[in-house]
Every structure is written in structure tokens, then in C-alpha cells.
Motif scaffolding. Structure first.
Motif, PDB file in Angstrom:
ATOM      1  N   SER A  29      34.706 -27.677  10.979  1.00 59.05           N
ATOM      2  CA  SER A  29      34.377 -26.786  12.087  1.00 59.05           C
ATOM      3  C   SER A  29      34.057 -27.585  13.339  1.00 59.05           C
ATOM      4  O   SER A  29      33.598 -28.731  13.267  1.00 59.05           O
ATOM      5  CB  SER A  29      33.162 -25.915  11.732  1.00 59.05           C
ATOM      6  OG  SER A  29      33.419 -25.089  10.617  1.00 59.05           O
ATOM      7  N   VAL A  80      44.660 -17.585  14.749  1.00 56.89           N
ATOM      8  CA  VAL A  80      43.254 -18.002  14.634  1.00 56.89           C
ATOM      9  C   VAL A  80      42.346 -16.851  14.228  1.00 56.89           C
ATOM     10  O   VAL A  80      41.147 -17.059  14.006  1.00 56.89           O
ATOM     11  CB  VAL A  80      42.745 -18.626  15.951  1.00 56.89           C
ATOM     12  CG1 VAL A  80      43.675 -19.744  16.408  1.00 56.89           C
ATOM     13  CG2 VAL A  80      42.585 -17.583  17.048  1.00 56.89           C
ATOM     14  N   ARG A 110      39.151 -16.952  11.908  1.00 55.10           N
ATOM     15  CA  ARG A 110      38.642 -18.333  11.820  1.00 55.10           C
ATOM     16  C   ARG A 110      37.896 -18.755  13.089  1.00 55.10           C
ATOM     17  O   ARG A 110      36.965 -19.560  13.016  1.00 55.10           O
ATOM     18  CB  ARG A 110      39.797 -19.310  11.580  1.00 55.10           C
ATOM     19  CG  ARG A 110      40.571 -19.053  10.298  1.00 55.10           C
ATOM     20  CD  ARG A 110      41.581 -20.172  10.028  1.00 55.10           C
ATOM     21  NE  ARG A 110      42.603 -20.260  11.075  1.00 55.10           N
ATOM     22  CZ  ARG A 110      42.838 -21.355  11.795  1.00 55.10           C
ATOM     23  NH1 ARG A 110      42.111 -22.449  11.613  1.00 55.10           N
ATOM     24  NH2 ARG A 110      43.803 -21.362  12.713  1.00 55.10           N
ATOM     25  N   MET A 160      35.114 -22.708  15.995  1.00 49.63           N
ATOM     26  CA  MET A 160      36.344 -22.866  15.226  1.00 49.63           C
ATOM     27  C   MET A 160      35.992 -23.306  13.811  1.00 49.63           C
ATOM     28  O   MET A 160      35.416 -24.387  13.621  1.00 49.63           O
ATOM     29  CB  MET A 160      37.257 -23.892  15.895  1.00 49.63           C
ATOM     30  CG  MET A 160      37.544 -23.585  17.362  1.00 49.63           C
ATOM     31  SD  MET A 160      38.750 -24.709  18.094  1.00 49.63           S
ATOM     32  CE  MET A 160      37.871 -26.260  17.972  1.00 49.63           C
ATOM     33  N   ASN A 161      36.314 -22.469  12.851  1.00 50.89           N
ATOM     34  CA  ASN A 161      36.039 -22.762  11.442  1.00 50.89           C
ATOM     35  C   ASN A 161      37.355 -22.876  10.671  1.00 50.89           C
ATOM     36  O   ASN A 161      38.413 -22.442  11.143  1.00 50.89           O
ATOM     37  CB  ASN A 161      35.180 -21.657  10.836  1.00 50.89           C
ATOM     38  CG  ASN A 161      33.825 -21.524  11.507  1.00 50.89           C
ATOM     39  OD1 ASN A 161      33.248 -22.506  11.979  1.00 50.89           O
ATOM     40  ND2 ASN A 161      33.307 -20.313  11.557  1.00 50.89           N
ATOM     41  N   SER A 162      37.259 -23.443   9.493  1.00 53.15           N
ATOM     42  CA  SER A 162      38.433 -23.584   8.620  1.00 53.15           C
ATOM     43  C   SER A 162      39.610 -24.182   9.381  1.00 53.15           C
ATOM     44  O   SER A 162      40.737 -23.669   9.321  1.00 53.15           O
ATOM     45  CB  SER A 162      38.817 -22.217   8.025  1.00 53.15           C
ATOM     46  OG  SER A 162      37.741 -21.652   7.304  1.00 53.15           O
ATOM     47  N   LYS A 181      42.713 -26.294  10.714  1.00 60.50           N
ATOM     48  CA  LYS A 181      43.949 -26.745  10.081  1.00 60.50           C
ATOM     49  C   LYS A 181      44.597 -27.801  10.969  1.00 60.50           C
ATOM     50  O   LYS A 181      44.368 -27.826  12.196  1.00 60.50           O
ATOM     51  CB  LYS A 181      44.906 -25.563   9.923  1.00 60.50           C
ATOM     52  CG  LYS A 181      44.330 -24.384   9.158  1.00 60.50           C
ATOM     53  CD  LYS A 181      45.317 -23.211   9.166  1.00 60.50           C
ATOM     54  CE  LYS A 181      44.746 -22.004   8.433  1.00 60.50           C
ATOM     55  NZ  LYS A 181      45.701 -20.864   8.439  1.00 60.50           N
ATOM     56  N   ASP A 207      45.986 -26.742  14.238  1.00 59.20           N
ATOM     57  CA  ASP A 207      45.076 -26.399  15.336  1.00 59.20           C
ATOM     58  C   ASP A 207      44.910 -27.571  16.301  1.00 59.20           C
ATOM     59  O   ASP A 207      44.262 -27.426  17.342  1.00 59.20           O
ATOM     60  CB  ASP A 207      43.692 -26.009  14.798  1.00 59.20           C
ATOM     61  CG  ASP A 207      43.716 -24.733  13.987  1.00 59.20           C
ATOM     62  OD1 ASP A 207      43.034 -24.679  12.948  1.00 59.20           O
ATOM     63  OD2 ASP A 207      44.415 -23.780  14.394  1.00 59.20           O
TER      64      ASP A 207
END
Length: 112
Positions: free
Chosen positions: A17, A63, A66, A82-84, A86, A89
């Protein structure tokens, strides 16, 4: 003079994150539409999230669920949680006011 300054970018592992900040001066952003965009290498700038003056929020499909856009009116700052994260991103993230004023961007790199 309106100035937007982004911060909070960096290198993070997949699944991690980050919280980006966009501090505004010279304008009361809560009266305007704030957006986050991003631009990956070799790609066009793309919309990420929007927060209207009335609190309406919307996100890009990529997004949704997330990322979360929010604001601190007292600090005149908008955030992008911003979580999870990738690898896809990975990009330079920009904030804007009414798609007229822009910050300088902050790099987000998602990699193991």
C-alpha cells in the motif's frame, strides 16, 4: 498562484500500500473537482479517481475497490490511498484541479 504538490510515491512490493498526497495552495480545492491521473512509460495519461466539491467519488475500473480518494479540507489536501498494488499500477501519478492546474507528479513503482 495555484500550486499542487504531490508526495508519497515510492517503491512498494506487489500487494502493498501507499498513500499519495496532493497539497494545494492558491486555491481552495474543496470548491473544485479534484482528480488523480497516472501515466506509465510509453502510455497515455489515464484517469484514476475523481472527487467533486460535493463529495462524489468515481474510479477507473482498473482501481475500483483498491484505491480510495479522500480530502482533508483543513489541510487543503487530497489523498489517494492505494491498496493491493499491482505491477501494472506502476506510473507517475498526477493530481489536478478541474483538469486545469496540475502537479509535478510522483513516481509509484510496484515491483518485487
Amino acid at each position: 498562484q495555484v500550486q499542487l504538490v504531490e508526495s508519497g510515491g515510492g517503491l512498494v512490493q506487489p500487494g502493498g500500500s501507499l498513500r499519495l498526497s496532493c497539497a494545494a495552495s492558491g486555491i481552495i480545492f474543496s470548491s473544485h473537482i479534484m482528480r488523480w491521473y497516472r501515466q506509465a512509460p510509453g502510455k497515455q495519461r489515464e484517469f484514476v479517481a475523481v472527487l467533486s466539491s460535493r463529495g462524489f467519488r468515481n474510479y477507473a475500473d482498473s482501481v475500483q475497490g483498491r484505491f480510495t480518494i479522500s480530502r482533508d479540507i483543513a489541510k487543503n489536501t487530497v489523498y489517494l490511498q492505494m491498496n493491493s498494488l499491482k505491477p501494472e499500477d506502476t506510473a507517475v501519478y498526477y493530481c489536478s484541479v478541474n483538469d486545469y492546474y496540475w502537479g509535478q507528479g510522483t513516481q509509484v513503482t510496484v515491483s518485487s
